[in-house]
Design an enzyme around this catalytic site. Structure first.
Site, mmCIF file in Angstrom:
data_model
loop_
_atom_site.group_PDB
_atom_site.id
_atom_site.type_symbol
_atom_site.label_atom_id
_atom_site.label_comp_id
_atom_site.label_asym_id
_atom_site.label_seq_id
_atom_site.Cartn_x
_atom_site.Cartn_y
_atom_site.Cartn_z
ATOM 1 N N GLU A 12 -38.389 7.290 71.735
ATOM 2 C CA GLU A 12 -39.321 7.674 70.385
ATOM 3 C C GLU A 12 -40.180 6.370 70.347
ATOM 4 O OE1 GLU A 12 -39.220 10.531 68.395
ATOM 5 O OE2 GLU A 12 -37.789 11.055 70.012
ATOM 6 N N ASP A 129 -28.184 10.180 65.921
ATOM 7 C CA ASP A 129 -28.146 9.486 67.248
ATOM 8 C C ASP A 129 -27.281 8.412 67.143
ATOM 9 O OD1 ASP A 129 -28.818 8.888 69.690
ATOM 10 O OD2 ASP A 129 -30.292 7.685 69.287
#
Length: 220
Positions: A12, A129
């Site tokens: 990301e 996550d």
């Protein structure tokens, strides 16, 4: 201009060590995804940036230790946050203490990790996550505390399904990264159940999600 030192890079974004108003800090910079339409990419990136900051702020109001956010730049999709130097990544901490045979410390810490995730879920924060790479360990005078980080995929949800899946993601990552450590994950669940308000429903959902995962593996 402050110098930048790359700390890590994930799917990301990039994490840099730098300073902000004279304070040591981490700069988290989300990069563009070439495979997505530019407008969609910008909207999605900005949404995740905003959600991450909200989750970090809400965690602190719930008494959960996280890095303090100093500044958010929506134009460059960047967060400047506290650099918690005197911490160790949970993954490394577990590996080191397993190698030494120091299980008691790990059992206490894993209970604390579960307790902290229970507080997260009480506040309807789904991390998205959970892995032992996204939790830091901070030594106190007589114990170890955990610091939750990387809320880039977090959402707000009161659904038992989402909380069960959050635990399942952690369980899969935990047992994959730390083989033969089911007893330690059981301590995480014990800590979770000691504080989570919907713990019975969430643990039941975790069992259901496990079964679904096994069926998918069998089908291939």
């Amino acid at each position: 201009m402050a110098t930048l030192q790359l700390v890590s890079q994930g799917a990301e974004g990039r994490l840099f060590e730098t300073t902000f108003l004279g304070k040591p800090c981490l700069k988290k910079e989300r990069f563009k995804k070439a495979y997505r339409h530019p407008v969609l990419d910008e909207k999605l990136t900005n949404k995740r940036l905003t959600q991450e900051c909200r989750s970090l702020s809400k965690c602190r109001s719930l008494g959960i230790r996280t890095p303090t956010v100093y500044y958010v730049d929506h134009k460059t999709n960047t967060i400047y946050m506290e650099y918690m130097k005197h911490t160790v990544v949970l993954k490394d901490f577990i590996d080191e203490h397993v190698a030494r045979g120091e299980r008691t410390i790990l059992e206490d810490l894993c209970y604390n990790v579960g307790y902290t995730i229970g507080l997260l879920h009480n506040g309807d924060i789904i991390h998205g996550d959970l892995t032992t790479s996204n939790i830091l360990v901070m030594k106190r005078i007589d114990k170890y505390d955990c610091v939750m980080i990387d809320f880039g995929l977090s959402i707000n949800s009161s659904l038992v399904e989402d909380k069960g899946v959050d635990l399942y993601v952690l369980e899969k990552a935990f047992l994959s990264t730390h083989p033969n450590s089911q007893d330690l994950f059981d301590k995480i669940l014990a800590g979770y159940c000691s504080v989570a308000r919907a713990q019975k429903a969430v643990v039941t959902k975790l069992r259901e999600v496990r079964l679904r995962g096994r069926k998918r593996s069998m089908v291939g």
